[in-house]
Design a protein around this motif. Structure first.
Motif, short mmCIF file in Angstrom:
data_model
loop_
_atom_site.label_atom_id
_atom_site.label_comp_id
_atom_site.label_asym_id
_atom_site.label_seq_id
_atom_site.Cartn_x
_atom_site.Cartn_y
_atom_site.Cartn_z
N TYR A 192 0.84 -1.20 0.00
CA TYR A 192 0.00 0.00 0.00
C TYR A 192 0.88 1.26 0.00
O TYR A 192 0.61 2.22 -0.73
N GLU A 193 1.92 1.19 0.82
CA GLU A 193 2.82 2.35 0.91
C GLU A 193 3.51 2.61 -0.43
O GLU A 193 3.64 3.75 -0.87
N ARG A 194 3.96 1.54 -1.07
CA ARG A 194 4.66 1.72 -2.35
C ARG A 194 3.70 2.23 -3.43
O ARG A 194 4.02 3.09 -4.23
N ILE A 195 2.48 1.69 -3.42
CA ILE A 195 1.51 2.10 -4.44
C ILE A 195 1.14 3.58 -4.28
O ILE A 195 0.97 4.29 -5.26
N THR A 196 1.02 4.01 -3.03
CA THR A 196 0.50 5.37 -2.82
C THR A 196 1.59 6.41 -2.53
O THR A 196 1.26 7.59 -2.41
N ARG A 197 2.85 6.01 -2.42
CA ARG A 197 3.84 7.02 -2.04
C ARG A 197 3.89 8.12 -3.11
O ARG A 197 3.74 7.85 -4.30
N ASN A 198 4.07 9.33 -2.62
CA ASN A 198 4.15 10.50 -3.50
C ASN A 198 2.88 10.78 -4.32
O ASN A 198 2.93 11.53 -5.29
N ALA A 199 1.78 10.15 -3.98
CA ALA A 199 0.54 10.48 -4.70
C ALA A 199 -0.05 11.75 -4.10
O ALA A 199 0.05 11.99 -2.89
N ALA A 200 -0.67 12.57 -4.94
CA ALA A 200 -1.37 13.75 -4.42
C ALA A 200 -2.75 13.34 -3.91
O ALA A 200 -3.29 13.96 -3.00
N GLU A 201 -3.30 12.29 -4.50
CA GLU A 201 -4.67 11.90 -4.18
C GLU A 201 -4.94 10.48 -4.66
O GLU A 201 -4.47 10.10 -5.73
#
Ligand code: TYR
Length: 325
Positions: free
Chosen positions: A4-13
């Motif tokens: 989950y962390e890798r998928i969402t890292r640095n995402a704005a939204e």
């Protein structure tokens, strides 16, 4: 780092967190895509979503890159012939940049967007959508001042691509969010699933720290830049000695470290002569930001290091472009 962390890292939204959590529980074989209007050379905006695709490949996703030739045509980017040619060059640059060839499916929109089923499904979406909604969805994407009918069809096709490419996750920069929100509303009306979406941040203009960096207006970094071009652009960049400049401004030098360098480089080293304290080494972006804020890291040293890393990142693509010429 868990999935989950890798998928969402640095995402704005992400839209929605629950849906992405469900994908992260078993990412193997899940599919994600980004679509790009073919343009001759990749610039830093393309590379930001490509970094996310690399994260997703590492998490076990299959990745689809849509070379959106029909969309580029609808959005006034040239003749089909010109668009096709730049699409091929674009694909080569993505591979040189580091997308895994075996785990990446490159597709042309024209391969399936002219099929009868697709066109009939598209007409259904057209019946479900007001012109003003389609127009609003295009506010950050359209070329030219007035929205043409072709550009109103565009976001509906983008929505339908998600269905036809059979992807579980649609990726795009924040400028794509209104198209994705339209897709979430309209696809279920035609009996399809609402797509899960992830949006990457927009990087501020390099020279002013305002708004968003754009290859059409301000200064951008592209695969065509020489080592000297990059050094010069980064050297001239806006980089106040803080992560939080006044007003709406951002620090684009820090943003590029965060979204482009740290995801690709294990240990970021800022070289300094011994009399200025010697080299600084960072494993995490937050530590570099903290040092700039405290005055331990001088903006000039940060810029010099950034130019070097950016040059390393784009060098393989630049080389590939040279070979293709
Ligand atoms: N709208 C994207 C852009 O602005 C291109 C795109 C086209 C993305 C079709 C996805 C898609 O399915 O570049």
């Amino acid at each position: 780092m868990d999935a989950y962390e890798r998928i969402t890292r640095n995402a704005a939204e992400v839209v929605t967190e629950e849906e992405v959590e469900a994908l992260a529980e078993d990412p193997d074989g899940k599919r994600a895509y980004v679509g790009y209007e073919p343009s001759g050379v990749l610039h830093i905006g393309h590379l930001l979503t490509a970094n996310k695709l690399i994260d997703l490949q590492e998490a076990g996703f299959e990745v689809v890159v849509l070379l959106a030739d029909v969309h580029a045509y609808l959005n006034d980017k040239g003749t089909f012939e010109e668009i096709r040619e730049t699409a091929e060059r674009m694909k080569e640059q993505f591979l040189a940049y580091g997308l895994d060839e075996d785990a990446t499916e490159f597709r042309y929109g024209s391969e399936f967007e002219n099929d009868e089923d697709y066109v009939l499904d598209l007409h259904e979406l057209e019946r479900e959508t007001s012109i003003s909604r389609a127009e609003r969805a295009m506010s950050e994407i359209k070329s030219g001042d007035t929205v043409r009918v072709s550009q109103a069809v565009y976001p509906l096709m983008q929505a339908l691509d998600i269905e036809y490419l059979d992807v579980d996750l649609a990726i795009g920069g924040m400028e794509q969010r209104k198209v994705h929100m339209l897709a979430r509303d309209v696809l279920p009306k035609a009996g399809h699933d609402a797509p899960t979406c992830l949006h990457t941040p927009l990087i501020a203009d390099l020279s002013t720290g305002e708004g968003k960096m754009s290859s059409s207006t301000g200064i951008s970094i592209s695969m065509e830049d020489s080592t000297e071009d990059i050094a010069e652009k980064v050297n001239d960049a806006f980089c106040p000695p803080t992560a939080n400049p006044d007003g709406d401004l951002e620090n684009p030098v820090l943003q590029i470290f965060e979204y482009h360098v740290f995801p690709r480089v294990e240990d970021v080293v800022v070289e300094r002569p011994d009399e200025y304290g010697g080299d600084l080494r960072y494993e995490r972006y937050a530590a570099l930001e903290a040092d700039l804020d405290s005055g331990e890291l001088h903006p000039q040293d940060a810029k010099t290091a950034l130019a070097g890393y950016l040059d390393d990142l784009i060098a393989p693509g630049r080389e590939r472009l040279r070979e293709l010429r």
